[in-house]
Structures are given as structure tokens and as C-alpha cells.
Design a protein around this motif. Structure first.
Motif, short mmCIF file in Angstrom:
data_model
loop_
_atom_site.label_atom_id
_atom_site.label_comp_id
_atom_site.label_asym_id
_atom_site.label_seq_id
_atom_site.Cartn_x
_atom_site.Cartn_y
_atom_site.Cartn_z
N LEU A 98 0.82 -1.21 0.00
CA LEU A 98 0.00 0.00 0.00
C LEU A 98 0.86 1.27 0.00
CD1 LEU A 98 -3.13 0.45 0.15
CD2 LEU A 98 -2.76 1.04 2.55
N ILE A 99 1.85 1.32 0.91
CA ILE A 99 2.69 2.53 0.99
C ILE A 99 3.56 2.67 -0.25
CG2 ILE A 99 4.39 3.77 2.35
CD1 ILE A 99 1.65 3.41 3.71
N MET A 100 4.08 1.53 -0.75
CA MET A 100 4.90 1.62 -1.97
C MET A 100 4.04 2.06 -3.15
SD MET A 100 7.89 1.14 -0.96
CE MET A 100 8.70 1.22 -2.55
N ALA A 101 2.76 1.66 -3.20
CA ALA A 101 1.86 2.10 -4.26
C ALA A 101 1.63 3.61 -4.19
CB ALA A 101 0.53 1.36 -4.17
N ILE A 102 1.47 4.13 -2.97
CA ILE A 102 1.32 5.58 -2.79
C ILE A 102 2.57 6.31 -3.26
CG2 ILE A 102 1.04 7.41 -1.06
CD1 ILE A 102 -0.65 5.39 0.57
N PHE A 103 3.74 5.75 -2.95
CA PHE A 103 5.00 6.37 -3.39
C PHE A 103 5.14 6.33 -4.91
CE2 PHE A 103 7.90 6.22 0.62
CZ PHE A 103 6.97 6.99 1.30
N VAL A 104 4.73 5.22 -5.54
CA VAL A 104 4.75 5.14 -7.00
C VAL A 104 3.86 6.24 -7.59
CG1 VAL A 104 3.96 3.75 -8.97
CG2 VAL A 104 5.38 2.70 -7.19
N TYR A 105 2.70 6.43 -6.99
CA TYR A 105 1.77 7.48 -7.45
C TYR A 105 2.41 8.87 -7.33
CZ TYR A 105 -2.07 10.81 -7.28
OH TYR A 105 -2.88 11.90 -7.50
N MET A 130 9.83 -10.68 -4.40
CA MET A 130 8.69 -9.79 -4.25
C MET A 130 8.47 -9.35 -2.80
SD MET A 130 6.93 -8.39 -6.56
CE MET A 130 7.03 -9.56 -7.91
N LYS A 131 9.19 -9.95 -1.86
CA LYS A 131 9.09 -9.50 -0.47
C LYS A 131 9.81 -8.16 -0.27
CE LYS A 131 8.78 -14.17 1.49
NZ LYS A 131 9.45 -15.17 2.37
N SER A 132 10.77 -7.84 -1.13
CA SER A 132 11.51 -6.58 -0.97
C SER A 132 10.65 -5.42 -1.47
CB SER A 132 12.84 -6.64 -1.72
OG SER A 132 12.65 -6.57 -3.11
N LEU A 133 10.85 -4.26 -0.85
CA LEU A 133 10.03 -3.09 -1.14
C LEU A 133 10.17 -2.63 -2.58
CD1 LEU A 133 10.69 -1.14 2.19
CD2 LEU A 133 8.64 -2.44 1.58
N PHE A 134 11.39 -2.62 -3.10
CA PHE A 134 11.61 -2.10 -4.45
C PHE A 134 11.04 -3.02 -5.52
CE2 PHE A 134 14.00 1.26 -2.75
CZ PHE A 134 14.21 2.19 -3.75
N GLU A 135 11.04 -4.33 -5.28
CA GLU A 135 10.45 -5.23 -6.26
C GLU A 135 8.94 -5.03 -6.34
OE1 GLU A 135 12.23 -7.99 -8.58
OE2 GLU A 135 12.80 -5.88 -8.35
N LYS A 136 8.33 -4.66 -5.25
CA LYS A 136 6.91 -4.32 -5.28
C LYS A 136 6.68 -3.10 -6.17
CE LYS A 136 5.56 -6.09 -0.68
NZ LYS A 136 6.74 -6.89 -0.35
N ALA A 137 7.52 -2.07 -5.98
CA ALA A 137 7.38 -0.86 -6.79
C ALA A 137 7.63 -1.16 -8.26
CB ALA A 137 8.35 0.21 -6.29
N ARG A 138 8.65 -1.96 -8.56
CA ARG A 138 8.96 -2.30 -9.96
C ARG A 138 7.81 -3.09 -10.60
NH1 ARG A 138 14.24 -3.54 -7.63
NH2 ARG A 138 15.65 -1.78 -8.07
N PHE A 139 7.22 -3.98 -9.82
CA PHE A 139 6.10 -4.76 -10.33
C PHE A 139 4.96 -3.84 -10.75
CE2 PHE A 139 2.14 -7.09 -9.97
CZ PHE A 139 2.43 -8.34 -10.49
N MET A 140 4.64 -2.87 -9.90
CA MET A 140 3.54 -1.96 -10.21
C MET A 140 3.86 -1.07 -11.42
SD MET A 140 2.07 -0.98 -6.40
CE MET A 140 3.61 -0.96 -5.50
N LEU A 141 5.10 -0.60 -11.51
CA LEU A 141 5.51 0.23 -12.64
C LEU A 141 5.51 -0.57 -13.95
CD1 LEU A 141 8.37 2.17 -10.87
CD2 LEU A 141 6.36 3.23 -11.91
N LYS A 142 5.95 -1.82 -13.84
CA LYS A 142 6.02 -2.69 -15.03
C LYS A 142 4.65 -2.91 -15.65
CE LYS A 142 7.31 -7.44 -16.30
NZ LYS A 142 7.80 -8.74 -15.77
N ASN A 143 3.61 -2.92 -14.84
CA ASN A 143 2.27 -3.22 -15.33
C ASN A 143 1.43 -1.97 -15.61
OD1 ASN A 143 1.80 -6.32 -15.24
ND2 ASN A 143 2.88 -5.88 -13.33
N LEU A 144 2.09 -0.82 -15.72
CA LEU A 144 1.41 0.40 -16.15
C LEU A 144 1.58 0.59 -17.65
CD1 LEU A 144 2.48 2.90 -13.33
CD2 LEU A 144 0.22 1.87 -13.65
#
Length: 533
Positions: A98-105, A130-144
């Protein structure tokens, strides 16, 4: 919501936008104006196989639950206003995502600069995990969609590096650090996210630096008792001094009573209280010193008329820091007036302890380490008893022992005779009631309260007794405390036994405050216990 129906709706929106640049501009503007438009139309997450059936796709729409939607709005409001926010939660509530998604936004649509922190580097960024914070952010960016990413970003690893995601124009970024003493010291940020803050080392030092680096700190964690910086932030939230949010497992729509019953069937009472019930009062299993005081005392202050003991657990090479604890014996309590850790070699540490750190060390000292040095030089350390590690008599890094390094700057390290670690721990446990400390020592207290023995798995076949604590970030302050107790029990020094020296030369340093109030004679000094020459 029906997952297939939601996916179809999103695909249709993307298909229209791909063919219409004006619609792309409209959608970007809608996202910029409303964070929930971004979440509900463009954000995707990795499937949690524990919550979703196998027939669901691996990439699923990030559809916020009601409690998450509330949190998104509250956190974004805090980021925009520039204010801290405290979040206490049960485990597995999706807050790292959730927080990493807000930061991506904020990175995409408002050019914000963010910092994320976690205990270990691998928790912050580990490619493919995917447990690491940056991989979460990369995953979300990759699927935009490509048209939503910064110009020049897609496919260019220059702006997608280890611990760093940045915009090509240099305006927005997400950077990461482990919980080291210098964390957050080197920049300013729109917001900082210290993930699982209650479990981070150097938390007090880091928090002071975060307060200078950003007006918005997002303190998020499951409980870890009361003796840590996260709990101190909770107290501010309870007093309405900062925004406070609380999310219990029962707020999650998929966590039913049946789910809870199945979950707790394989958990101990402590884990249930800590990870599910947000309980700060339970004693964490395996702590070495659970009875060490969890709160600082306002009564503890440096007293120039009392004996001073400076205990040092020196680094013996590698990545271990030097831990220093300053303690005074007032006859009833052992008052810890100051404490610090410094990452350097023993010889440079010895120079630091006499107020003359080498220039290369000064360049990397944190504000907290510099503040300690400034306080410490006023503690009349020339009268102190310096206590070291029993092994410092033989440990050598180069051609001299650690004791020799300190003697070169006129510090004589005395060491306890007892080298039995188990006995040192037993004796220290018995003497915990004598200790008090002040706000200078919060990092030390957090380390002592979090020192633990290794956990033995239920499946383990070993019958060997677990007698030694884990060697980790808590070890250095812990062992320094044990050296002090061991030395005091071995020596039981007469109090006070410190020699003042020439009265006329020393009076301002030793008794200046008293002399300024009324005349004081040598006889009165003798009655106070000083040996006046």
C-alpha cells in the motif's frame, strides 16, 4: 468485486486510451487529481496465493478494501500537508504494498522524492524477490501503460537501479537504505517510510535524522513491545500530537473468524498477541533481558560529583561497531547518562573518546554521534574508570593490542576477569533493577530490550541447550552492559574514590557549580568523599 468483470473493464479502458492520445492526457490528469482514480483503474499487484484461488491470474487489479482506501486517503493527506502519521497494524494487512503504491503514485504524477527504510538491505531491494520493497514498486511500474511512465523511462535501466528509481529529468525519485546509523542523513524527501519500524536497529538515531530530512514520516509496524522508538511515536499518536491510524485483522474482509481460528492453531500466545491482536504488553519469547526498564527516566542526569564509568565494547574488525555506555553509581541506582555506537577501528575510536577524532572520522559522524562527543567532553572523563572487553588484552588489529591503542591517548582500559558469557548474563539479569537511563540512551535501551536467544524450530531434533544470544545489531550494547556489571561485582569499589588533584586548578571543573552558590572548604570537599591534595 467479480475479478473477471473488473479485468475486462480495465482492458477496455486501456484499449481505448492506446488509440487516443487525448484520452491518455485526460486519464493522466484524472490520476494526478485523484489518487483513487489511479488505484482503481491502473494499479496491479502480485496475487497472494493464500487469499485467492489458483484460477485467478498471477497479476490482479489492486482493488483497495475499505480500510485500505481510508489509509490511502489519510496517508496521502499527510504527505501533501507535510505531517507525520503513525500506523499500528496486524501482520499481513498489505501495508508494504500500500505505501509503496502511494509512493509510485507521488513519484509519477507529482515528481515527489521518497525514501524507504528497512532493517536489512535485502528487505529494501532484492531483485526477483517480491518480499523486498523495491520489487513491489517495480512490479507496479512494469504493469502500467507506457504512456503513463516518465518520458525515457521505459526499458532504460539507468533510471531503475539497485535501491533507486528515478525520473530522467531528475525531479522525482524513490531511494532506499538499510537501518544503518546514517540512514536518511544525506537528503531531503517529501516523505519517508521506515517499514516495520519497531524492529529496526538505530531507530532513535534514524528518527532524529528523519525529522530533519522530511516533514512526513510514515511510522508503520506490528508491535514489538514498548521499549523502542515506534512505541514512543505511538505515545505521541495517543496524545493526539501526531495522526494515528490502527488496522486490526478483523478490518480485512477476507479474514473471517474461521480464518483466524485456522491461523492461531499453529501459533503461540505471544505471536498471536503481537502479530494479530496489536498487543504491546506481551513479553517476546527468547529475550535475554525482558526486565530491563522499557522507559527512560527524567531523573537521570550527569552529576559531576559522582563516579563515572565509561564502558566500551570495541570492534574487533569486520562490520561491528564500537559501543559506549556512560554510567554513574549514585549508591542506589546505576544511572546510564549516555550511550553511542560508532563504526570505526579501535585506534580511531580511542581518539574519538578523548575528543580528538581524526578528520576522516568526523566527515562520516552522524549528528547524534557528534552530539554525544560534545556532551561527553563535559562529563569530566579524565576522572572516569574505563572498562573494556576481557579479550581486549590480547585482541590486536595490526601491531598493537586494543589496550595499547587506548593507552596511546592516555586511557587505561580495565577489564573484568570473568570471561564466562553465561555467568555474565546471569549476573546482569540479577542486577537489572539498579539501572535507569535517560533520553540520550534510547538506541541502547532498544538494543538491550531486543537482544534474543536463537529460536528453535518445532521440527528441530537438536537437544543441545541454547545458552548464547544471537549476535546481531543488539549485541554490542548488550555485552558492554555485561562488562560493566561483571566489573562492578568483581571490584565493588569504595565510593567515591576519585582524586581531585590540585584544588585551585580543578575546582571549576569538579565543583564549579557548587562554588558559584556558596563558599566551599577543603574540609567539606573531604566530607563529600574527594581526596583533596
Amino acid at each position: 468485486m467479480d475479478m473477471q468483470e473488473e479485468l475486462l473493464r480495465r482492458v477496455e479502458l486501456l484499449d481505448k486510451a492506446e488509440k487516443n492520445r487525448e484520452l491518455q492526457k485526460v486519464e493522466v490528469e484524472l490520476c494526478k487529481r485523484d489518487i483513487m482514480h489511479f488505484f482503481k483503474n491502473y494499479l496491479y499487484t502480485d496475487k497472494n496465493s493464500n487469499l485467492y484461488w489458483p484460477e485467478y491470474p498471477d497479476v490482479i487489479p489492486f482493488i483497495p478494501y475499505p480500510y485500505q482506501e481510508e489509509c490511502i486517503k489519510e496517508v496521502w493527506d499527510s504527505i501533501e500537508k507535510g505531517e507525520p502519521v503513525f500506523i499500528e497494524k496486524s501482520r499481513q494487512m498489505g501495508f508494504s504494498w500500500l505505501i509503496m503504491a502511494i509512493f509510485v503514485y507521488g513519484f509519477l504524477f507529482h515528481n515527489h522524492k521518497y525514501l524507504v527504510l528497512s532493517q536489512k538491505q535485502d528487505d529494501v531491494d532484492k531483485k526477483g524477490d517480491m518480499k523486498s520493497l523495491f520489487e513491489k514498486a517495480r512490479f507496479m511500474l512494469k504493469n502500467l501503460p507506457d504512456w503513463m511512465l516518465p518520458v525515457g523511462w521505459k526499458g532504460n535501466d539507468t533510471y531503475n537501479k539497485y535501491m533507486s528509481i528515478s525520473r530522467p529529468d531528475g525531479t522525482g525519485s524513490i531511494t532506499g537504505e538499510s537501518a544503518n546509523p546514517n540512514a536518511s542523513r544525506w537528503g531531503t524527501y517529501k516523505a519517508i517510510f521506515p517499514d516495520e519500524f519497531a524492529f529496526q536497529s538505530n531507530a532513535t538515531t534514524i528518527n532524529r535524522a528523519m525529522m530533519s530530512a522530511s516533514p512526513c514520516r510514515i511510522y508503520t509496524s506490528t508491535p514489538n513491545g514498548k521499549g523502542n522508538e515506534h512505541y514512543r511515536m505511538r505515545e505521541l499518536a495517543m496524545e493526539w500530537k501526531i495522526k494515528g491510524l490502527r488496522y486490526h485483522w478483523s478490518d480485512h474482509p477476507l479474514y473471517t473468524q474461521e480464518w483466524y481460528n485456522n491461523k492461531v492453531a499453529s501459533m503461540d500466545k505471544v505471536s498471536i498477541a503481537q502479530e494479530l491482536e496489536i498487543d504491546y504488553n506481551v513479553a517476546v519469547v527468547g529475550r535475554v533481558y525482558p526486565d530491563f526498564p522499557s522507559e527512560a527516566s527524567k531523573e537521570v542526569k550527569y552529576n559531576p560529583n559522582l563516579p563515572l564509568y565509561v564502558v566500551i565494547d570495541n570492534s574487533h574488525g569486520g562490520t561491528d561497531p564500537n559501543a559506549v555506555i556512560c554510567i554513574q553509581d549514585n549508591g542506589i541506582y546505576w544511572d546510564i547518562v549516555d550511550a553511542i555506537e560508532v563504526q570505526t577501528n579501535p585506534l580511531d575510536m580511542a581518539n574519538y573518546m578523548v575528543g580528538q577524532p581524526k578528520i576522516d572520522l568526523v566527515k562520516v559522524l552522524t549528528a547524534n554521534q557528534l552530539a554525544f562527543r560534545d556532551r561527553y567532553v563535559n562529563y569530566d572523563w579524565r576522572r572516569a574508570t574505563f572498562i573494556g572487553d576481557p579479550y581486549d588484552t590480547k585482541s590486536a588489529l595490526g601491531n598493537s593490542t586494543i589496550l595499547d591503542d587506548y593507552r596511546s591517548v592516555w586511557i587505561n582500559l580495565v577489564v573484568p576477569m570473568n570471561r564466562n558469557k553465561q555467568e555474565q548474563i546471569r549476573n546482569t539479569s540479577k542486577m537489572l533493577y539498579k539501572f535507569r537511563y535517560n533520553d540520550n540512551c534510547l538506541d541502547m535501551a532498544t538494543a538491550i530490550l531486543n537482544a534474543r536467544y536463537p529460536e528453535r524450530k518445532d521440527t528441530s531434533q537438536s537437544t543441545q541447550a541454547i545458552v548464547l544470544p544471537i549476535h546481531d545489531w543488539t549485541s554490542h550494547f548488550r555485552t558492554a552492559l555485561e562488562y560493566f556489571v561483571t566489573y562492578m561485582l568483581e571490584n565493588k569499589p569504595a565510593r567515591p574514590s576519585h582524586q581531585v588533584g590540585d584544588y585551585e586548578e580543578k575546582r571549576n571543573m569538579v565543583t564549579g557549580e557548587l562554588i558559584s552558590q556558596k563558599s566551599i572548604t577543603k574540609e567539606k570537599l573531604r566530607k563529600m568523599g574527594y581526596k583533596v591534595l
